[in-house]
Every structure is written in C-alpha cells, then in structure tokens.
Design a protein around this motif. Structure first.
Motif, PDB file in Angstrom:
ATOM      1  N   LEU A 468      -1.985  76.579 -18.731  1.00 16.17           N
ATOM      2  CA  LEU A 468      -1.903  77.806 -17.948  1.00 16.17           C
ATOM      3  C   LEU A 468      -2.267  77.606 -16.484  1.00 16.17           C
ATOM      4  O   LEU A 468      -2.218  78.549 -15.700  1.00 16.17           O
ATOM      5  N   LYS A 469      -2.639  76.370 -16.118  1.00 12.23           N
ATOM      6  CA  LYS A 469      -2.777  76.048 -14.696  1.00 12.23           C
ATOM      7  C   LYS A 469      -1.417  75.940 -14.022  1.00 12.23           C
ATOM      8  O   LYS A 469      -1.291  76.148 -12.810  1.00 12.23           O
ATOM      9  N   TRP A 474       1.946  80.268 -16.168  1.00 12.34           N
ATOM     10  CA  TRP A 474       1.122  81.455 -15.934  1.00 12.34           C
ATOM     11  C   TRP A 474       1.999  82.668 -15.640  1.00 12.34           C
ATOM     12  O   TRP A 474       1.771  83.759 -16.166  1.00 12.34           O
ATOM     13  N   ASP A 482      -6.370  87.947 -12.430  1.00  7.53           N
ATOM     14  CA  ASP A 482      -6.592  86.800 -11.554  1.00  7.53           C
ATOM     15  C   ASP A 482      -6.591  85.502 -12.364  1.00  7.53           C
ATOM     16  O   ASP A 482      -7.392  85.340 -13.295  1.00  7.53           O
ATOM     17  N   GLN A 483      -5.706  84.584 -12.013  1.00 10.79           N
ATOM     18  CA  GLN A 483      -5.571  83.332 -12.757  1.00 10.79           C
ATOM     19  C   GLN A 483      -6.843  82.484 -12.689  1.00 10.79           C
ATOM     20  O   GLN A 483      -7.301  81.941 -13.696  1.00 10.79           O
ATOM     21  N   GLU A 484      -7.424  82.376 -11.497  1.00  8.44           N
ATOM     22  CA  GLU A 484      -8.600  81.517 -11.327  1.00  8.44           C
ATOM     23  C   GLU A 484      -9.769  81.993 -12.181  1.00  8.44           C
ATOM     24  O   GLU A 484     -10.435  81.194 -12.848  1.00  8.44           O
TER      25      GLU A 484
END
Length: 530
Positions: A468-469, A474, A482-484
C-alpha cells in the motif's frame, strides 16, 4: 474533574479555528442541532437517520462519541487537543454544547474552551499517557492512571508527573547501567526493591516474552545481579528485590543472599530456592526458577489476600461474611496464616443436617491449595471442578485465591488481542483482493515465492505495508484518508502482532491495545459493510 481528548478532524483541519476561537469542534455535518437531544437513544436515532447507509457498529460508535461531546463533558473538565505539529494543546472546558448553524459544515457542533497551553512537548508526557492519547476516535476520555490530575499538571506548564502508583525512584533507572550502579551503592540491609513492571521498563520492555527474558537474564548475569523472587514469577505488579548475588563475601564470610535471608528482608523461601535449586555457574546457564511459564502467581488474585475466618471463630461470622461479599466459600486459617480448611454453603448445610447446633469446626472441610509457583495449567481442571483453589506462598501461608471467574477473565483478556488482530488481517485481505490486481499483489513478494501467491491471503502482515506504499495500489482502494498516517498505524500494528506471537505470562493492557483498536476502527469505517 475529568480529562478528555477531542481531535480537530482526521487530519487536523479544524485545528486553526479551534485554537484561534477557543472552541472544541467535531464533524458529523450530516447531523442537525443536538441541543434538545437528551438521551443516548435519541442521539442514536438521529445518527441512524442522518447516515442510513452505516451499519450498527458505526452508528453505535458515533453515538457514544457524540453523547460524550454533548452531555458527558462538563464545564471545568480538562481537554487535550493533539496537534499536527506533534505537540498538544491543553485547555479547560468553559461552556456547554452549542450548535452553530451558520458555521462551515464540519464546525457546527462546538464547545467553548479556554486554552491554557498550546505547545506541550510530547517528550514531557510519560509513555502510558501518550499511548492513552493515541486512539483514532474523535472524542474519548482519558480515564486511566489518574490522567485528569496529570493533564492538569501539563496545563500548568509542568511535566507529566506519571502514574501515582509508579515508583518515582524506579522511573530514574532508565538503563541497566544505572540499575547496576544503584545496587552497588546500597548496603546489604537496604536492597533495591521495585515492581516487575518498573524493572522491565529499565530495558524498555512491557511484557515478559522469552527473547526479552533472555536478554535481561544475560545482562544480570554479566553484572552479578539476581532478582528475588525471580522476575519471571508473580504478576506484573509484584515487587522484587535486585541484589548482588555474585558479590564476594563480606568480612564475616557471608554472602549477600545469606544476609538477606537472615535479615528477613525478602522472602526466605525464595532465597533458599535460588541458592539450593537454582544456582548458576556463569552467564548463559539455565536457572529453573527463571523459566518463562504460566505460574499460578501470574494471576493477580493469587497475590491478593482473600477474606477468611480464623480457627475458633463463630460460624455466624463466616456466614455473615459470605452473604455480605457474595462468596460461596471462605478459607479457615490458623494464627500463622496457614490453611486449616474451607467453609462453604454446602459444608454448612451438611453440618446442620447432622447437628442443627453445629459450629465452624464441624462445617470446615478440606480445601485445595496450590503453591504460587505451580504451573497454572495443572490447576485449571481442579478450579473448573470445585470453583476455586487457595494459593499459598513459600512459607505455606495463604496469600491468594483463584476462582473460575478469575480464569475466565484472564483467558478472555488473552484471547481478545488475537481476535482483534485477526479481524484486521481479514479486512486487509478482503479489500486488497477486491481492489488490487493479482499481478500487483505478487510484485511485493520477492523471488520464486511470488508465483505461489494466489490472493492477498498468501501475504505476510508486513507485506501489506509494502503493497500500500505503492501510489497506484493506494489509489485503487479509493479511501479518503491520509496514507502516511494509515501506514504508520499499520506498522505499529505489525509490531504489536509480532510481539503477541511470542509467549508471555503478562496480559496485554488496554493501553497497549489502543493502536490496534484504532486501526480496526478505521478499517471498519472504510469498509462498513464487511
């Protein structure tokens, strides 16, 4: 006085308004004015009507948060606002719930607050309180370990004083070298004592699993130290002494262990057990007393003195205590604290059938007694059959009681983290299989193993982070989060899961569960129909 956390949006989007205008703001823009909504059921009905596509879990969760915001939080309570900068703001609630109809959609539900400090450094907050602040909920209470008093100290510009039951001196022992220096500094008649919890914290460890125990044992061996009783026994709150077990004899030719024994400063039977049955010839030698196992003493109730009656007491005294406390049985102890039997409602009934005037002695029957260092698993059947077992210490004095209820709570607590992690994995598998093509799933698996991957079920937990990075993967999820922050939470959960897979006699605390619970809440929100 209570303390709460009220976040300013998933990504802190309401933070400037909250700080500048002195308000607490929550979202739920689909809801109207809640000023006249008095009961939890009414709020639940309003949430269900505003969000008809949400399932029962989400509706119930949101209801709880909104009820806290509208009704539970009171003027004078403290509130913590985690900031995007990594710092936190602390304020005091100064008004009731307000609905601002003319405000932006995400800022209509409000409470007035007086911000007392706006830039508290997280380094001034103890880890347990930081962990309590880590929930992903928007509104929740800080209720453990005197949190309100500690937040009040932060509001005055002071550092977090820590848990009131924490050992202030032990908190200063931040590394093994300091522990060694402190033990060497002390005289033999004033050994260093601290809780197992504080002892483990010197190594930055929270639970006793094999690798951690081995590391600590090696460090102690290298420095000639020993714990009495062994730090692997007892509950996480049990107290131990740390002594220079390998130091040379004093001028009288006496070892530190013998001086402890003769001085009565620690459990004499524990010391003799270490000297006779658990000698160590050098670093790396196994000591039977320090094996990580599930001991009877690992249960808190085994270390808590139960209610009892003395030999010669009136039977009415025993019956009165049993009714007042709701007990089925009471131990009968002699003047030295040793078990002489048990009185129960069954034994009382049998005694009175034979003689209506029967006293305590006639109603006393033989009781089961386990040693606190026994393997707990060996006693489960007996507890299941009779409902209890008394616990004795190494002087054969009663020191606790384990009931079927205690076992239920203990093993329920141990199973809960595994169930939580399993649901997280199931939800990750489902969404990845649905949204990410198989060839991109295989791309994160190195070497020949990639060809054996048929679905996300073949991925390790850690592989989801790598998958998912990738921006393309993603984006395929379509999540408006928020992905991070998500990947950080996923990594924290991976580490938690890895630690969970190692045996430890210590249960996972609610605070330790918070990161995984927060991730599960988020996954349920992103995929509410599963």
């Amino acid at each position: 006085m209570r303390a709460w956390v009220v976040r300013a949006g998933e990504n802190g989007e309401r933070e400037p308004t909250a700080l500048e205008e002195g308000v607490l703001l929550v979202g739920w823009h689909g809801l109207g004015d809640l000023t006249e909504v008095r009961t939890r059921e009414d709020i639940k009905a309003a949430v269900a009507a505003a969000y008809p596509d949400e399932g029962p879990y989400t509706v119930g969760n949101w209801t709880g948060q909104l009820y806290r915001f509208v009704h539970d939080i009171q003027a004078g309570d403290y509130v913590v606002l985690p900031l995007r900068s990594g710092r936190v703001a602390v304020g005091r609630v100064s008004g009731g719930y307000e609905y601002h109809a003319d405000a932006p959609d995400s800022s209509r539900h409000a409470r007035r607050v007086e911000w007392l400090v706006k830039d508290v450094d997280r380094q001034s907050i103890q880890p347990d309180l930081q962990n309590s602040m880590g929930s992903l909920l928007t509104v929740f209470e800080l209720s453990r370990f005197a949190s309100a008093e500690r937040v009040a100290a932060l509001a005055e510009g002071k550092p977090d004083p820590g848990r009131p039951d924490a050992d202030e001196f032990a908190a200063g022992l931040t590394e093994p070298t300091k522990l060694y220096e402190e033990v060497r500094r002390r005289a033999a008649d004033e050994p260093l004592t601290l809780s197992v919890r504080d002892f483990l914290a010197i190594w930055g460890i929270q639970r006793r699993y094999p690798a951690a125990v081995e590391q600590i044992k090696n460090d102690l061996d290298e420095r000639g130290l020993v714990t009495v009783p062994p730090f692997t026994e007892g509950s996480i709150e049990s107290r131990i002494a740390v002594v220079a077990g390998g130091s040379e004899p004093d001028e009288a030719g006496t070892s530190a262990m013998t001086r402890l024994t003769s001085g009565g400063l620690v459990d004499r039977m524990f010391v003799s057990h270490l000297i006779v049955g658990g000698t160590q010839d050098g670093p790396g030698e196994e000591s039977e007393t320090e094996t990580v196992a599930y001991r009877v003493s690992n249960l808190e109730s085994a270390n808590r003195m139960p209610e009892f009656v003395r030999v010669g007491a009136d039977l009415k005294t025993a019956m009165t205590l049993m009714v007042l406390r709701g007990y089925s049985q009471l131990p009968v102890l002699d003047a030295d604290g040793r078990l002489r039997g048990v009185v129960s409602w069954e034994s009382i009934g049998r005694a009175h059938m034979a003689d209506p005037r029967a006293g305590l002695e006639a109603a006393t029957v033989r009781g089961q007694e386990a040693d606190r260092s026994d393997d707990l698993l060996n006693w489960i059947g007996a507890v299941q059959q009779s409902g209890y077992v008394l616990v004795r210490d190494h002087d054969h004095k009663v020191c606790g009681m384990v009931t079927a209820s205690d076992l239920t709570v203990q093993f329920g607590t141990r199973v809960r983290p595994f169930v939580l992690v399993e649901e997280i994995e199931q939800r990750l598998r489902r969404v990845v299989d649905r949204c990410v093509p198989l060839e991109r799933i295989r791309a994160v698996v190195p070497g020949r193993r990639a060809s054996r991957v048929n679905s996300a079920a073949n991925l390790t937990f850690g592989a989801y982070g790598h998958l998912l990075k990738v921006p393309e993967n993603w984006a395929a999820l379509g999540w408006a989060i928020d992905q991070e922050h998500f990947l950080t939470a996923l990594e924290e959960c991976r580490q938690f899961r890895n630690g969970l897979m190692h045996f430890s006699p210590d249960p996972v605390t609610d605070d330790q569960l918070l990161p995984a619970q927060g991730l599960l809440e988020l996954l349920r929100s992103m995929d509410p129909q599963n």
